[in-house]
Design an enzyme around this catalytic site. Structure first.
Site, PDB file in Angstrom:
ATOM      1  N   ASN A  19       0.831  -1.216   0.000  1.00 25.90           N
ATOM      2  CA  ASN A  19       0.000   0.000   0.000  1.00 25.90           C
ATOM      3  C   ASN A  19       0.861   1.260   0.000  1.00 25.90           C
ATOM      4  O   ASN A  19       0.546   2.231  -0.688  1.00 25.90           O
ATOM      5  CB  ASN A  19      -0.954  -0.002   1.191  1.00 25.90           C
ATOM      6  CG  ASN A  19      -2.198  -0.805   0.893  1.00 25.90           C
ATOM      7  OD1 ASN A  19      -3.020  -0.404   0.084  1.00 25.90           O
ATOM      8  ND2 ASN A  19      -2.324  -1.965   1.527  1.00 25.90           N
ATOM      9  N   LEU A  97      -0.925  -1.036  17.802  1.00 23.29           N
ATOM     10  CA  LEU A  97      -2.019  -0.196  18.306  1.00 23.29           C
ATOM     11  C   LEU A  97      -1.432   1.118  18.793  1.00 23.29           C
ATOM     12  O   LEU A  97      -0.453   1.122  19.542  1.00 23.29           O
ATOM     13  CB  LEU A  97      -2.700  -0.892  19.485  1.00 23.29           C
ATOM     14  CG  LEU A  97      -3.830  -1.858  19.169  1.00 23.29           C
ATOM     15  CD1 LEU A  97      -4.380  -2.425  20.469  1.00 23.29           C
ATOM     16  CD2 LEU A  97      -4.923  -1.159  18.371  1.00 23.29           C
ATOM     17  N   HIS A 114      -7.970  -0.474   6.014  1.00 30.15           N
ATOM     18  CA  HIS A 114      -8.329  -1.720   6.679  1.00 30.15           C
ATOM     19  C   HIS A 114      -8.934  -2.659   5.632  1.00 30.15           C
ATOM     20  O   HIS A 114      -9.773  -2.236   4.831  1.00 30.15           O
ATOM     21  CB  HIS A 114      -9.344  -1.443   7.788  1.00 30.15           C
ATOM     22  CG  HIS A 114      -9.765  -2.687   8.513  1.00 30.15           C
ATOM     23  ND1 HIS A 114      -8.937  -3.334   9.397  1.00 30.15           N
ATOM     24  CD2 HIS A 114     -10.908  -3.412   8.455  1.00 30.15           C
ATOM     25  CE1 HIS A 114      -9.559  -4.406   9.861  1.00 30.15           C
ATOM     26  NE2 HIS A 114     -10.757  -4.478   9.312  1.00 30.15           N
ATOM     27  N   LYS A 177      -5.619  -5.715  -4.300  1.00 32.40           N
ATOM     28  CA  LYS A 177      -5.605  -4.955  -5.555  1.00 32.40           C
ATOM     29  C   LYS A 177      -6.530  -3.737  -5.435  1.00 32.40           C
ATOM     30  O   LYS A 177      -6.206  -2.639  -5.885  1.00 32.40           O
ATOM     31  CB  LYS A 177      -6.048  -5.873  -6.698  1.00 32.40           C
ATOM     32  CG  LYS A 177      -5.674  -5.362  -8.047  1.00 32.40           C
ATOM     33  CD  LYS A 177      -5.900  -6.415  -9.121  1.00 32.40           C
ATOM     34  CE  LYS A 177      -5.735  -5.743 -10.476  1.00 32.40           C
ATOM     35  NZ  LYS A 177      -6.324  -6.502 -11.551  1.00 32.40           N
TER      36      LYS A 177
HETATM   37  C1  GAR Z   1      -3.075  -4.594   3.985  1.00 30.48           C
HETATM   38  O1  GAR Z   1      -3.981  -5.554   3.518  1.00 30.48           O
HETATM   39  C2  GAR Z   1      -3.735  -3.657   4.973  1.00 30.48           C
HETATM   40  O2  GAR Z   1      -5.078  -3.358   4.647  1.00 30.48           O
HETATM   41  C3  GAR Z   1      -3.658  -4.470   6.241  1.00 30.48           C
HETATM   42  O3  GAR Z   1      -2.383  -5.050   6.214  1.00 30.48           O
HETATM   43  C4  GAR Z   1      -1.992  -5.242   4.855  1.00 30.48           C
HETATM   44  C5  GAR Z   1      -0.639  -4.589   4.662  1.00 30.48           C
HETATM   45  O4  GAR Z   1      -0.117  -4.912   3.400  1.00 30.48           O
HETATM   46  N1  GAR Z   1      -3.852  -3.644   7.391  1.00 30.48           N
HETATM   47  C6  GAR Z   1      -4.438  -4.063   8.490  1.00 30.48           C
HETATM   48  O5  GAR Z   1      -4.867  -5.187   8.639  1.00 30.48           O
HETATM   49  C7  GAR Z   1      -4.549  -3.021   9.585  1.00 30.48           C
HETATM   50  N2  GAR Z   1      -5.552  -3.384  10.528  1.00 30.48           N
HETATM   51  P1  GAR Z   1       1.023  -4.000   2.771  1.00 30.48           P
HETATM   52  O6  GAR Z   1       2.167  -3.937   3.789  1.00 30.48           O
HETATM   53  O7  GAR Z   1       1.443  -4.758   1.550  1.00 30.48           O
HETATM   54  O8  GAR Z   1       0.455  -2.648   2.473  1.00 30.48           O
END
Ligand code: GAR
Length: 219
Positions: A19, A97, A114, A177
Site C-alpha cells: 500500500n 495499536l 483496513h 488490488k
Molecule cells: C493490507 O492488507 C492492509 O489493509 C492491512 O495489512 C496489509 C498490509 O499490506 N492492514 C491491516 O490489517 C490493519 N488493521 P502491505 O504492507 O502490503 O500494504
C-alpha cells in the site's frame, strides 16, 4: 489536481509495504495533492523500508522493542514525524495499536486502510471471517483513525465480489488490488480538502455521479 501546496505525508509501515508503494507511485505525479515526506517502520527488517529507499524517499526505524511502553514508543514516532515536517499520517499495514495520546495528537490528520468494509470485520483475519460468513461482497476501507481500533470517519471504500472457490489467499489478493486503487484515491480526496471530517462523518465535495450497483452474483 490541487492548487495549494502538497501535504507532507508520513507513512507508517510494519511489513511488505504494497500500500505504501501505491501511495509512492501516486505521489510521484507532481499534481497529486500529497508528497511522501517520510516512511517510518516499527520493524527494522520491514520490506517496505527497502522499497521506500529504492524510490529515493527518507526512511526511519523506531523499533518498538526498544521502548518500555506504548506511549514512549508513540512519542518517539511523533518526534520523527515532526522532525520531517509531516502534516498528515497514513497507516499502511502498520500493525501496532496507537495510544489515545498519539491518536488525539494527530486527530483528523491520521488515516488508515483496513482490509474489510467497516464497520464489518474490524480486527485481524478479515478475509477468513468474511468467507466463513458467506458474504458475497467484501472489500476495504480508508478511514480517519480514532482511539478505538478500526473505528473512525470513513473516507472511501472499495467493494469486491467473493467468488466460488475463494480461499483467504485469493480473496486477500483481490482485496489488496482494490486497496492499491482505493488508498491513493482516498488520500487525494483528504489531502486536497475535498474530504472533510464533520464530527464522526466525512463529507465529500464535488462527488462524482454514483455508478450502478455492483450486483453479485449477477443473474
Ligand atoms: C493490507 O492488507 C492492509 O489493509 C492491512 O495489512 C496489509 C498490509 O499490506 N492492514 C491491516 O490489517 C490493519 N488493521 P502491505 O504492507 O502490503 O500494504
Amino acid at each position: 489536481m490541487t492548487a495549494g501546496p502538497r501535504r507532507r505525508v508520513g507513512v507508517l509501515v510494519s511489513g511488505r509495504g504494497s500500500n505504501m508503494a501505491a501511495l509512492i507511485e501516486a505521489a510521484a505525479d507532481s499534481s497529486f495533492p500529497a508528497e511522501i515526506a517520510l516512511v517510518l517502520s516499527n520493524r527494522p527488517g520491514a520490506g517496505a523500508l527497502d522499497r521506500a529507499a529504492a524510490a529515493g524517499l527518507p526512511t526511519a526505524v523506531v523499533d518498538h522493542k526498544a521502548y518500555p511502553d506504548r506511549e514512549s514508543f508513540d512519542r518517539a514516532v511523533h518526534a520523527a514525524l515532526v522532525a520531517a515536517n509531516v502534516k498528515l499520517v497514513c497507516l499502511a499495514g502498520f500493525m501496532r495499536l496507537l495510544t489515545p495520546w498519539f491518536v488525539e495528537t494527530w486527530r483528523d490528520r491520521l488515516i488508515n486502510i483496513h482490509p474489510a468494509l467497516l464497520p464489518a470485520y474490524k480486527g485481524l483475519h478479515t478475509h477468513e471471517r468474511a468467507l466463513a460468513d458467506g458474504v458475497k461482497l467484501h472489500g476495504c476501507t480508508v478511514h480517519v483513525v480514532r482511539a478505538e481500533m478500526d473505528v473512525g470517519p470513513i473516507i472511501a471504500q472499495a467493494a469486491v465480489p467473493v467468488v466460488e472457490g475463494d480461499d483467504p489467499d485469493s480473496l486477500a489478493a483481490r482485496v489488496l488490488k482494490a486497496e492499491h486503487a482505493l488508498y491513493p484515491a482516498a488520500l487525494a480526496l483528504f489531502a486536497s480538502g475535498r474530504a472533510v471530517v464533520d464530527g464522526e462523518r466525512v463529507r465529500i465535495s464535488g462527488e462524482p455521479a454514483a455508478p450502478p450497483a455492483l450486483v453479485w452474483p449477477a443473474a
